[in-house]
Design a protein around this motif. Sequence first.
Motif, PDB file in Angstrom:
ATOM      1  N   VAL A  69      14.662  12.694  -0.702  1.00 30.32           N
ATOM      2  CA  VAL A  69      14.302  13.525   0.259  1.00 30.32           C
ATOM      3  C   VAL A  69      12.536  13.795  -0.717  1.00 30.32           C
ATOM      4  O   VAL A  69      11.492  14.022   0.685  1.00 30.32           O
ATOM      5  CB  VAL A  69      14.527  14.930  -0.367  1.00 30.32           C
ATOM      6  CG1 VAL A  69      14.058  15.804  -1.187  1.00 30.32           C
ATOM      7  CG2 VAL A  69      16.285  14.707   0.247  1.00 30.32           C
ATOM      8  N   ASN A  70      11.611  12.993  -2.069  1.00 28.80           N
ATOM      9  CA  ASN A  70      10.929  13.268  -2.359  1.00 28.80           C
ATOM     10  C   ASN A  70       9.924  11.823  -1.305  1.00 28.80           C
ATOM     11  O   ASN A  70       8.435  12.545  -0.826  1.00 28.80           O
ATOM     12  CB  ASN A  70      10.751  12.458  -3.530  1.00 28.80           C
ATOM     13  CG  ASN A  70      11.105  13.754  -4.726  1.00 28.80           C
ATOM     14  OD1 ASN A  70      11.326  14.330  -4.201  1.00 28.80           O
ATOM     15  ND2 ASN A  70      11.279  13.479  -5.611  1.00 28.80           N
ATOM     16  N   GLU A  73       9.964  14.213   2.031  1.00 30.38           N
ATOM     17  CA  GLU A  73       7.950  15.464   1.152  1.00 30.38           C
ATOM     18  C   GLU A  73       7.108  14.528   2.220  1.00 30.38           C
ATOM     19  O   GLU A  73       5.843  15.131   2.337  1.00 30.38           O
ATOM     20  CB  GLU A  73       8.228  15.840   0.374  1.00 30.38           C
ATOM     21  CG  GLU A  73       9.729  16.850  -0.020  1.00 30.38           C
ATOM     22  CD  GLU A  73       9.687  17.515  -0.840  1.00 30.38           C
ATOM     23  OE1 GLU A  73       9.091  17.105  -2.266  1.00 30.38           O
ATOM     24  OE2 GLU A  73      10.296  18.374  -1.334  1.00 30.38           O
ATOM     25  N   LEU A  76       5.589  13.872   5.295  1.00 31.06           N
ATOM     26  CA  LEU A  76       5.206  14.819   6.106  1.00 31.06           C
ATOM     27  C   LEU A  76       4.120  15.193   5.492  1.00 31.06           C
ATOM     28  O   LEU A  76       3.221  15.878   6.198  1.00 31.06           O
ATOM     29  CB  LEU A  76       6.593  15.631   5.790  1.00 31.06           C
ATOM     30  CG  LEU A  76       7.360  15.504   6.709  1.00 31.06           C
ATOM     31  CD1 LEU A  76       8.695  17.003   6.261  1.00 31.06           C
ATOM     32  CD2 LEU A  76       7.723  15.539   8.046  1.00 31.06           C
ATOM     33  N   ASP A  77       4.133  15.303   4.407  1.00 29.11           N
ATOM     34  CA  ASP A  77       2.357  15.438   3.983  1.00 29.11           C
ATOM     35  C   ASP A  77       1.095  14.667   4.045  1.00 29.11           C
ATOM     36  O   ASP A  77       0.398  14.967   4.667  1.00 29.11           O
ATOM     37  CB  ASP A  77       2.892  15.857   2.166  1.00 29.11           C
ATOM     38  CG  ASP A  77       1.150  16.012   1.758  1.00 29.11           C
ATOM     39  OD1 ASP A  77       0.371  14.997   1.486  1.00 29.11           O
ATOM     40  OD2 ASP A  77       1.212  16.777   0.390  1.00 29.11           O
ATOM     41  N   MET A 143      11.449  17.039  12.275  1.00 28.02           N
ATOM     42  CA  MET A 143      10.566  17.691  11.324  1.00 28.02           C
ATOM     43  C   MET A 143       9.477  16.800  11.906  1.00 28.02           C
ATOM     44  O   MET A 143       7.991  17.092  11.966  1.00 28.02           O
ATOM     45  CB  MET A 143      10.810  16.539  10.233  1.00 28.02           C
ATOM     46  CG  MET A 143      11.955  16.898   9.263  1.00 28.02           C
ATOM     47  SD  MET A 143      12.339  15.861   8.176  1.00 28.02           S
ATOM     48  CE  MET A 143      13.606  15.766   7.962  1.00 28.02           C
ATOM     49  N   THR A 166      -0.468  21.618   4.937  1.00 28.44           N
ATOM     50  CA  THR A 166       0.457  20.540   4.427  1.00 28.44           C
ATOM     51  C   THR A 166       1.929  21.536   3.568  1.00 28.44           C
ATOM     52  O   THR A 166       3.541  21.186   3.944  1.00 28.44           O
ATOM     53  CB  THR A 166       0.723  19.584   3.525  1.00 28.44           C
ATOM     54  OG1 THR A 166      -0.632  19.867   2.761  1.00 28.44           O
ATOM     55  CG2 THR A 166      -0.442  18.108   4.084  1.00 28.44           C
ATOM     56  N   VAL A 170       5.997  21.648   4.531  1.00 29.54           N
ATOM     57  CA  VAL A 170       6.824  21.032   3.727  1.00 29.54           C
ATOM     58  C   VAL A 170       8.041  21.768   3.165  1.00 29.54           C
ATOM     59  O   VAL A 170       9.169  21.580   3.121  1.00 29.54           O
ATOM     60  CB  VAL A 170       6.167  20.157   2.229  1.00 29.54           C
ATOM     61  CG1 VAL A 170       7.241  20.235   1.097  1.00 29.54           C
ATOM     62  CG2 VAL A 170       5.425  19.031   2.784  1.00 29.54           C
ATOM     63  N   THR A 171       7.612  22.495   2.723  1.00 34.18           N
ATOM     64  CA  THR A 171       8.398  24.456   2.371  1.00 34.18           C
ATOM     65  C   THR A 171       9.452  24.970   3.516  1.00 34.18           C
ATOM     66  O   THR A 171      10.668  25.263   3.741  1.00 34.18           O
ATOM     67  CB  THR A 171       7.652  25.164   2.142  1.00 34.18           C
ATOM     68  OG1 THR A 171       6.707  24.956   1.012  1.00 34.18           O
ATOM     69  CG2 THR A 171       8.227  27.040   1.909  1.00 34.18           C
ATOM     70  N   PHE A 174      12.079  21.569   4.520  1.00 38.64           N
ATOM     71  CA  PHE A 174      12.846  21.688   2.698  1.00 38.64           C
ATOM     72  C   PHE A 174      13.549  23.263   2.066  1.00 38.64           C
ATOM     73  O   PHE A 174      14.743  22.872   1.621  1.00 38.64           O
ATOM     74  CB  PHE A 174      12.609  20.639   1.723  1.00 38.64           C
ATOM     75  CG  PHE A 174      12.576  19.175   2.225  1.00 38.64           C
ATOM     76  CD1 PHE A 174      12.984  18.689   2.971  1.00 38.64           C
ATOM     77  CD2 PHE A 174      11.249  18.490   2.986  1.00 38.64           C
ATOM     78  CE1 PHE A 174      13.243  17.289   2.828  1.00 38.64           C
ATOM     79  CE2 PHE A 174      11.013  17.272   3.892  1.00 38.64           C
ATOM     80  CZ  PHE A 174      12.313  16.402   3.769  1.00 38.64           C
ATOM     81  N   SER A 175      13.027  23.690   3.082  1.00 43.06           N
ATOM     82  CA  SER A 175      13.055  25.464   2.251  1.00 43.06           C
ATOM     83  C   SER A 175      13.717  26.308   3.548  1.00 43.06           C
ATOM     84  O   SER A 175      14.878  27.410   3.739  1.00 43.06           O
ATOM     85  CB  SER A 175      12.792  25.890   1.683  1.00 43.06           C
ATOM     86  OG  SER A 175      11.852  25.034  -0.072  1.00 43.06           O
TER      87      SER A 175
END
Length: 179
Positions: A69-70, A73, A76-77, A143, A166, A170-171, A174-175
């Motif tokens: 997951v990291n 992230e 994507l960033d 994504m 970014t 990411v938010t 993932f959220s």
Amino acid sequence: MSVCVDVFNRYGYDATSMGTLSKHLGISKSAIYHHVESKEAILGQALDRALDSLEAVFESVLASDHGPVNKLEAILDGSVRVLVDQMPYVTLLLRLRGNSEIEEAALQRRRTLTRTVEDLVREAQELGELRTDVSGKSAPRLMLGMVNSIVDWYQPGRSGTVDQLTATVVTMVFSGLRA
């Protein structure tokens, strides 16, 4: 190079002739051929610039000890940052149709990046870090599709900072948007 990429993006690569390029560069066609062998060579250099930057992000992230997951992230960033930094080149990459060997090779490199994201999503699902009721095949494409759409609307200085962009990507991935 940047003028050629701008012309390719404005008129389309296939519709752009060496005459069109020479007009926009303010030099003769023969002067262009003094520097490059063909329009395809210009395209290849431009695509390499975009893809080399994206691949460098992926290589750096994948070399880290972080979990999937990291890594997602960070990918994507980093992809958003490359897109903003190399926007004309990435825009050209995203508009390819595979009409030549150079274009098909670039599309294959993009597919490899997409498969890497797909592998990370599946790994995160297997570890229970991401929902399993979301398709491990569709989620990576959605994504990356969100990231790729940025070329159509983002204007540096007018659409927020790269850091804000970014963080939003990411938010949202993932959220989500639900409060």
